[in-house]
Design a protein around this motif. Structure first.
Motif, short mmCIF file in Angstrom:
data_model
loop_
_atom_site.label_atom_id
_atom_site.label_comp_id
_atom_site.label_asym_id
_atom_site.label_seq_id
_atom_site.Cartn_x
_atom_site.Cartn_y
_atom_site.Cartn_z
N LEU A 4 -12.59 17.96 61.14
CA LEU A 4 -11.69 19.02 60.72
C LEU A 4 -12.04 20.28 61.50
CD1 LEU A 4 -9.40 19.54 58.68
CD2 LEU A 4 -11.13 20.46 57.12
N ALA A 5 -11.07 20.76 62.28
CA ALA A 5 -11.30 21.92 63.14
C ALA A 5 -10.54 23.13 62.58
CB ALA A 5 -10.86 21.63 64.57
N PHE A 6 -11.28 24.20 62.31
CA PHE A 6 -10.69 25.43 61.78
C PHE A 6 -10.41 26.42 62.91
CE2 PHE A 6 -12.81 23.74 58.04
CZ PHE A 6 -11.96 24.09 56.99
N VAL A 31 -5.76 27.87 60.19
CA VAL A 31 -6.43 28.78 59.26
C VAL A 31 -7.91 28.86 59.62
CG1 VAL A 31 -4.84 28.29 57.39
CG2 VAL A 31 -6.94 26.96 57.58
N PHE A 32 -8.52 30.00 59.28
CA PHE A 32 -9.93 30.19 59.57
C PHE A 32 -10.77 29.83 58.35
CE2 PHE A 32 -7.74 32.85 62.58
CZ PHE A 32 -8.42 32.58 63.77
N LEU A 33 -11.96 29.38 58.61
CA LEU A 33 -12.87 29.01 57.54
C LEU A 33 -13.41 30.26 56.85
CD1 LEU A 33 -14.50 26.82 56.04
CD2 LEU A 33 -16.28 27.09 57.81
N ASN A 34 -13.27 30.31 55.54
CA ASN A 34 -13.84 31.37 54.72
C ASN A 34 -14.04 30.81 53.32
OD1 ASN A 34 -11.27 31.54 53.40
ND2 ASN A 34 -10.57 32.96 55.00
N ASN A 52 -14.50 33.48 64.75
CA ASN A 52 -14.02 34.35 63.68
C ASN A 52 -13.97 33.65 62.32
OD1 ASN A 52 -13.85 36.70 65.06
ND2 ASN A 52 -11.64 36.71 65.31
N CYS A 53 -14.59 32.49 62.25
CA CYS A 53 -14.75 31.83 60.95
C CYS A 53 -15.98 32.41 60.24
CB CYS A 53 -14.94 30.32 61.14
SG CYS A 53 -13.45 29.45 61.67
#
Length: 331
Positions: A4-6, A31-34, A52-53
């Motif tokens: 899974l690539a964010f 979407v970015f990981l947060n 930027n995750c």
């Protein structure tokens, strides 16, 4: 195994899919990981992230609870990852320790020339059929002094271009690069470099020792007509102090591809959203400032190398191998 690539950009997605196709399935998310998106990773042993995750303690704990065991970061920088917590949770972490230095060095020069020769302002005018030259005067780079803060691979590539312009080269780093010395670079203290340089370009990593390397006093050391370029990490510059100097009418131009509070802004479309960051909102209003959205690395050459290395990092993890890219080894 599905990876899974964010934080996957549209241009990046086919390169990632092609690189993984003979090894693992990959699902790219924009979407970015947060903390809010971390539950999406549940059930995925391996995830891939962009710079930027958010991989702070809370997010890493959520990943570990969901079964993630390996994080493959698609960047050289890793200041967004809490490595101490990752190690405690038994998460393997790897990064891309090297990719084309020319992508960033060339873009840094593109920023420098754009602000020096007022390219954006000129382009905006001609779109309105305003062909006046008032306010567009720049300066020759030939014969002037460039200061390179950080003379690793990217700094060296930047210096080689500067040498081609016929510039005097000043450098600052913890170690001297023999290749830069061969170009005629003189290593000097940071204060001397800032005081004597017509153009200052930042190419150092963001670490506690380099955080806000260019702070208020450093900015005041620079020439009033200097050009400042940052294509490395936003946290290298005290942006509020920079805004204060710009308000005082200082600097010929400032080119920033990074911003210290860019997480949650860069790589996203915020054109219909009120920007709550007053410092950034003020920064982009200055006519001698050019801000781009962390795209210096964004060439097909560099991204292909980043993706290829990321695939190899995942394969090394699966095989129990360790390379120079590993930040936290497999437990």
């Amino acid at each position: 195994m599905e990876i899974l690539a964010f934080g996957v950009q549209a241009d990046e997605k086919p390169l990632i899919e092609a690189a993984f196709q003979d090894h693992h399935e990959v699902r790219g998310l924009d979407v970015f990981l947060n903390a809010d998106t971390a539950p999406i990773a549940a059930g995925h042993e391996v995830i891939s992230t962009s710079v930027n995750c958010d991989l702070g303690a809370e997010v890493l704990a959520s990943l570990a609870a969901g079964g993630t065991r390996m994080v493959a970061q698609r960047s050289t920088g890793f200041n967004n990852i809490d490595l101490t917590v990752a190690e405690r949770l038994g998460l393997t972490v790897a990064r891309v320790s090297f990719y084309s230095p020319y992508s960033v060095a060339e873009f840094a020069w593109a920023l420098a020339m754009a602000v020096n020769r007022r390219i954006v302002r000129a382009s905006t005018r001609t779109r309105d059929f305003d062909f006046r030259l008032d306010g567009l005067m720049g300066r020759d780079m030939h014969g002037r002094t460039v200061g390179v803060l950080g003379t690793g691979k990217i700094g060296e590539a930047f210096a080689r271009i500067a040498h081609g312009f016929g510039m005097r080269l000043l450098g600052w780093d913890i170690t001297e690069n023999p290749a830069c010395l061969d170009l005629g670079m003189t290593y000097v203290p940071k204060e001397q470099l800032l005081a004597e340089s017509d153009l200052v370009s930042l190419h150092v990593p963001l670490m506690p020792e380099t955080s806000r390397l260019i702070d208020g006093p450093a900015l005041k050391t620079m020439r009033d007509d200097a050009v400042l370029i940052n294509s490395s990490r936003g946290g290298l510059i005290d942006t509020a102090a920079l805004v204060a100097e710009l308000r005082a009418g200082r600097f010929t131009g400032v080119g920033l591809d990074v911003y210290e509070a860019e997480a949650g802004l860069f790589f996203l479309d915020k054109s219909l959203t009120a920007i709550e960051d007053d410092t950034l909102a003020r920064l982009v209003t200055f006519p001698n400032v050019l801000v781009t959205s962390h795209q210096a690395y964004y060439t097909v050459d560099a991204v292909s190398q980043i993706v290829e290395t990321t695939v190899n990092n995942v394969l090394d993890y699966s095989a129990g191998r360790r390379s120079e890219n590993v930040l936290v080894p497999r437990s």
